[in-house]
Scaffold this motif. Sequence first.
Motif: not given
Length: 485
Positions: A20, A24-25, A29, A107, A111
């Motif tokens: 991620l 993450g974007e 995700a 993001r 994460s």
Amino acid sequence: MTFDIFVILLAIPLVSGALLTVFGERDWAPHLNIIASGGTFIAAVWLTISIITDGPRFAFGEQFFIDSLNVFFVALTAFVGLTTSIFSGPYMKNEAAHGRLTIPRLRLYKSMYQLFMFTMLVALTTNNMGILWVAMEAATLTTVLLVSLYRTPASLEAAWKYFILCGVGIAQALFGTILLYFAAERILGESGNALLWTHLVNVKAFLEPNIMALAFIFLFVGYGTKVGLAPLHNWLPDAHAEGPTPVSAVLSGLLLNVALYAILRCKVLADGAIEGAFAGNLMMGFGLFTLLLAAFFLSRQRDVKRMFAYSSIEHMGLITFAFGMGGAVANFAGLLHMTMHSLTKSAIFFAVGHATQKTGTQMMDDIRGLIHVNPLIGWGLMLGTLAILGMPPFGVFASEFMILTHAMKHHPWATPFLLLALGVAFAAIFGKVQPMVFGETEAKRLPHAPAITPVFLHLAIVLMLGLYIPPYLTRWFQEAARMLG
């Protein structure tokens, strides 16, 4: 088999957090965040069944140790982590739609959320008191980034206060850990086992009492800062109020528990080394002080998230007091109350998060008529409030009743203070939440439908445990309570 399950338990949040960080974007995700949390929960359930069936186990030599006590916290952490990830999907989308978050920050959130879960699981399962300290420090660093996610002056100030106060606290815990090693090395030698809890607990009666008393004081102050015990509690209301609501849910529902778990492990060692109830009395004193202080601060709050943050401080004070009393009943009640508080408070923050998004404010005077805007959110907040205030038949009532009756029998001097604090907290919270739910409003609908299922799932479990605790869960709590002395 147990080792494989344990590796999977730690690997899922670590690997997904790394993924991620890079991806993450992407549109998928949020789903990966939920899937990873679900996988962690399945591994936790699998591990719990294995430990209950086959008994305690070591992993990675003796560096990690899983028994009935910490596997209980692992299962609770994984469950709340899963429901929070489900809640955070639409919540974070709404935050982005309102312009409060950018893609890079989303993001970062996903994460850090998974890495936060990883650090908590490491802290709960490690057998090494040094690794426990490192994991707690890592959990602090990940949550500092989550608290400051909005990058507003207020959120940055809250994150900075959180970092400084918990940094000072964790430094105290480090010194306490060094003193613990100093006391243990005289008995265990330089074999490398002087910080392994399973070795320490076997020789606790031979540890130098004066050094252990000093070590426990530093460990209690250090980890107690992260529990939110007064007078080092100031970071907690700011972090809850200024960070995203999913972060508030895991801070109240999980991180405070992990820090208190660290204190409990240390208390077992201190009780064995020091004559009398030194550690228990210290916990009772600070727990009662925290409970009273938080209860009276509740009536002064205008921000709904700050109010429930002080409610978390109040309940952690009560739980600390229960474990300070010690004994089978008090320890059982403390574990039950930790469970009830984690489930109820996270459910409340889920409801509060959607309520503040609908109204565009966290000021309670400006939040009205939630039951008209979205009945599910309104009833979720109302029922969650009644549950956390200890109204029967919710499980919080059962655990508070056990703590109160045990205090009446063994520490009657504390009973008036407990009743006063709980009464003040009830009046303050209920008086502020009732108009939020049933008043008049003109709030509009959200662009993304809120995730209500986690709210009522948590409350249903709390209600069930207030009416009936399954026998296997009772035995689990009893075994964990026995391990605490």
